[in-house]
Design a protein around this motif. Structure first.
Motif, PDB file in Angstrom:
ATOM      1  N   ALA A 157      50.583  69.054  36.834  1.00  0.00           N
ATOM      2  CA  ALA A 157      51.854  68.944  37.542  1.00  0.00           C
ATOM      3  C   ALA A 157      51.679  68.545  39.002  1.00  0.00           C
ATOM      4  CB  ALA A 157      52.610  70.269  37.455  1.00  0.00           C
ATOM      5  N   LEU A 158      50.551  68.899  39.599  1.00  0.00           N
ATOM      6  CA  LEU A 158      50.359  68.700  41.038  1.00  0.00           C
ATOM      7  C   LEU A 158      49.481  67.511  41.404  1.00  0.00           C
ATOM      8  CD1 LEU A 158      49.873  72.444  42.008  1.00  0.00           C
ATOM      9  CD2 LEU A 158      51.929  71.037  42.336  1.00  0.00           C
ATOM     10  N   THR A 159      48.927  66.817  40.411  1.00  0.00           N
ATOM     11  CA  THR A 159      48.001  65.728  40.703  1.00  0.00           C
ATOM     12  C   THR A 159      48.479  64.404  40.109  1.00  0.00           C
ATOM     13  OG1 THR A 159      46.645  66.135  38.730  1.00  0.00           O
ATOM     14  CG2 THR A 159      46.062  67.337  40.730  1.00  0.00           C
ATOM     15  N   GLU A 160      47.888  63.336  40.606  1.00  0.00           N
ATOM     16  CA  GLU A 160      48.171  62.006  40.062  1.00  0.00           C
ATOM     17  C   GLU A 160      47.436  61.799  38.741  1.00  0.00           C
ATOM     18  OE1 GLU A 160      50.268  59.809  41.631  1.00  0.00           O
ATOM     19  OE2 GLU A 160      50.630  61.406  43.073  1.00  0.00           O
ATOM     20  N   ALA A 161      46.228  62.328  38.647  1.00  0.00           N
ATOM     21  CA  ALA A 161      45.391  62.204  37.454  1.00  0.00           C
ATOM     22  C   ALA A 161      44.314  63.271  37.521  1.00  0.00           C
ATOM     23  CB  ALA A 161      44.751  60.821  37.384  1.00  0.00           C
ATOM     24  N   TRP A 162      43.768  63.634  36.370  1.00  0.00           N
ATOM     25  CA  TRP A 162      42.646  64.576  36.329  1.00  0.00           C
ATOM     26  C   TRP A 162      41.846  64.312  35.071  1.00  0.00           C
ATOM     27  CZ3 TRP A 162      41.926  68.089  32.377  1.00  0.00           C
ATOM     28  CH2 TRP A 162      43.014  68.319  31.541  1.00  0.00           C
ATOM     29  N   GLY A 163      40.622  64.804  35.061  1.00  0.00           N
ATOM     30  CA  GLY A 163      39.787  64.614  33.888  1.00  0.00           C
ATOM     31  C   GLY A 163      38.488  65.379  34.011  1.00  0.00           C
ATOM     32  N   THR A 164      37.626  65.212  33.033  1.00  0.00           N
ATOM     33  CA  THR A 164      36.312  65.845  33.026  1.00  0.00           C
ATOM     34  C   THR A 164      35.276  64.821  32.591  1.00  0.00           C
ATOM     35  OG1 THR A 164      36.592  66.626  30.757  1.00  0.00           O
ATOM     36  CG2 THR A 164      37.190  68.154  32.508  1.00  0.00           C
ATOM     37  N   VAL A 165      34.079  64.966  33.131  1.00  0.00           N
ATOM     38  CA  VAL A 165      32.955  64.121  32.750  1.00  0.00           C
ATOM     39  C   VAL A 165      31.710  64.983  32.683  1.00  0.00           C
ATOM     40  CG1 VAL A 165      33.884  61.979  33.706  1.00  0.00           C
ATOM     41  CG2 VAL A 165      32.525  63.461  35.151  1.00  0.00           C
ATOM     42  N   PRO A 166      30.747  64.616  31.846  1.00  0.00           N
ATOM     43  CA  PRO A 166      29.477  65.346  31.836  1.00  0.00           C
ATOM     44  C   PRO A 166      28.773  65.169  33.187  1.00  0.00           C
ATOM     45  CG  PRO A 166      29.668  63.922  29.906  1.00  0.00           C
ATOM     46  CD  PRO A 166      30.794  63.569  30.828  1.00  0.00           C
ATOM     47  N   ARG A 167      28.018  66.168  33.594  1.00  0.00           N
ATOM     48  CA  ARG A 167      27.240  66.059  34.827  1.00  0.00           C
ATOM     49  C   ARG A 167      26.012  65.198  34.551  1.00  0.00           C
ATOM     50  NH1 ARG A 167      25.995  71.888  36.876  1.00  0.00           N
ATOM     51  NH2 ARG A 167      24.918  70.691  38.466  1.00  0.00           N
ATOM     52  N   PRO A 168      25.824  64.114  35.293  1.00  0.00           N
ATOM     53  CA  PRO A 168      24.660  63.260  35.058  1.00  0.00           C
ATOM     54  C   PRO A 168      23.370  63.966  35.475  1.00  0.00           C
ATOM     55  CG  PRO A 168      25.922  62.459  36.935  1.00  0.00           C
ATOM     56  CD  PRO A 168      26.689  63.612  36.342  1.00  0.00           C
ATOM     57  N   GLY A 169      22.414  64.026  34.567  1.00  0.00           N
ATOM     58  CA  GLY A 169      21.118  64.618  34.872  1.00  0.00           C
ATOM     59  C   GLY A 169      21.106  66.121  34.971  1.00  0.00           C
ATOM     60  N   ALA A 170      22.179  66.781  34.574  1.00  0.00           N
ATOM     61  CA  ALA A 170      22.249  68.243  34.647  1.00  0.00           C
ATOM     62  C   ALA A 170      23.149  68.753  33.530  1.00  0.00           C
ATOM     63  CB  ALA A 170      22.806  68.676  35.995  1.00  0.00           C
ATOM     64  N   PRO A 171      22.953  70.009  33.124  1.00  0.00           N
ATOM     65  CA  PRO A 171      23.842  70.551  32.094  1.00  0.00           C
ATOM     66  C   PRO A 171      25.231  70.815  32.673  1.00  0.00           C
ATOM     67  CG  PRO A 171      22.357  72.250  32.891  1.00  0.00           C
ATOM     68  CD  PRO A 171      21.939  70.961  33.545  1.00  0.00           C
ATOM     69  N   GLY A 172      26.215  70.783  31.819  1.00  0.00           N
ATOM     70  CA  GLY A 172      27.565  71.148  32.237  1.00  0.00           C
ATOM     71  C   GLY A 172      28.489  69.967  32.389  1.00  0.00           C
TER      72      GLY A 172
ATOM     73  N   VAL B  84      44.669  63.887  44.184  1.00  0.00           N
ATOM     74  CA  VAL B  84      45.856  64.462  44.801  1.00  0.00           C
ATOM     75  C   VAL B  84      46.370  63.504  45.868  1.00  0.00           C
ATOM     76  CG1 VAL B  84      46.772  66.460  46.048  1.00  0.00           C
ATOM     77  CG2 VAL B  84      44.896  66.753  44.415  1.00  0.00           C
ATOM     78  N   ALA B  85      47.662  63.218  45.858  1.00  0.00           N
ATOM     79  CA  ALA B  85      48.252  62.398  46.917  1.00  0.00           C
ATOM     80  C   ALA B  85      48.334  63.244  48.186  1.00  0.00           C
ATOM     81  CB  ALA B  85      49.633  61.920  46.506  1.00  0.00           C
ATOM     82  N   THR B  86      48.025  62.618  49.312  1.00  0.00           N
ATOM     83  CA  THR B  86      48.100  63.335  50.583  1.00  0.00           C
ATOM     84  C   THR B  86      49.369  62.928  51.314  1.00  0.00           C
ATOM     85  OG1 THR B  86      46.830  61.617  51.703  1.00  0.00           O
ATOM     86  CG2 THR B  86      45.597  63.473  50.802  1.00  0.00           C
ATOM     87  N   ALA B  87      49.888  63.847  52.073  1.00  0.00           N
ATOM     88  CA  ALA B  87      51.084  63.565  52.877  1.00  0.00           C
ATOM     89  C   ALA B  87      50.633  63.044  54.241  1.00  0.00           C
ATOM     90  CB  ALA B  87      51.904  64.834  53.037  1.00  0.00           C
ATOM     91  N   PRO B  88      51.404  62.154  54.840  1.00  0.00           N
ATOM     92  CA  PRO B  88      51.059  61.688  56.176  1.00  0.00           C
ATOM     93  C   PRO B  88      51.066  62.855  57.154  1.00  0.00           C
ATOM     94  CG  PRO B  88      52.927  60.454  55.285  1.00  0.00           C
ATOM     95  CD  PRO B  88      52.610  61.554  54.321  1.00  0.00           C
ATOM     96  N   VAL B  89      50.184  62.806  58.128  1.00  0.00           N
ATOM     97  CA  VAL B  89      50.124  63.850  59.144  1.00  0.00           C
ATOM     98  C   VAL B  89      51.239  63.608  60.154  1.00  0.00           C
ATOM     99  CG1 VAL B  89      48.721  64.872  60.961  1.00  0.00           C
ATOM    100  CG2 VAL B  89      47.633  64.077  58.849  1.00  0.00           C
ATOM    101  N   ARG B  90      52.042  64.630  60.384  1.00  0.00           N
ATOM    102  CA  ARG B  90      53.118  64.518  61.375  1.00  0.00           C
ATOM    103  C   ARG B  90      52.555  64.807  62.749  1.00  0.00           C
ATOM    104  NH1 ARG B  90      57.990  67.624  58.257  1.00  0.00           N
ATOM    105  NH2 ARG B  90      58.101  66.168  56.534  1.00  0.00           N
TER     106      ARG B  90
END
Length: 80
Positions: free
Chosen positions: A51-66, A73-79
């Motif tokens: 609900a709070l992000t533009e996109a999300w996902g998961t990928v295997p860790r390269p060269g490591a378990p897990g 996340v879209a950022t708001a302009p700094v006022r």
């Protein structure tokens, strides 16, 4: 296995978006959004991420378990 929701677009690296990553060594299963029952204490984290992000996902860790979970996340302009 790569899993994502939405599309990661390299153009998001324009300063208007932030990519957040979290890794762990447990790789026996990838996270999945689910419909938690009203009496359950957990199971809503990825629904909030979706609900709070533009996109999300998961990928295997390269060269490591897990795996690494990522979200864009879209950022708001700094006022000033």
């Amino acid at each position: 296995m790569h899993r994502w929701y939405g599309e990661y677009d390299e153009d998001w690296e324009d300063g208007g978006h932030v990519r957040v990553e979290v890794s762990d060594a447990r790789g026996e299963r990838l996270p999945e959004a689910r419909d938690a029952g009203s009496q359950e204490d957990g199971g809503r984290g990825l629904l909030l991420v979706a609900a709070l992000t533009e996109a999300w996902g998961t990928v295997p860790r390269p060269g490591a378990p897990g795996k690494t979970a990522w979200a864009v996340v879209a950022t708001a302009p700094v006022r000033q």
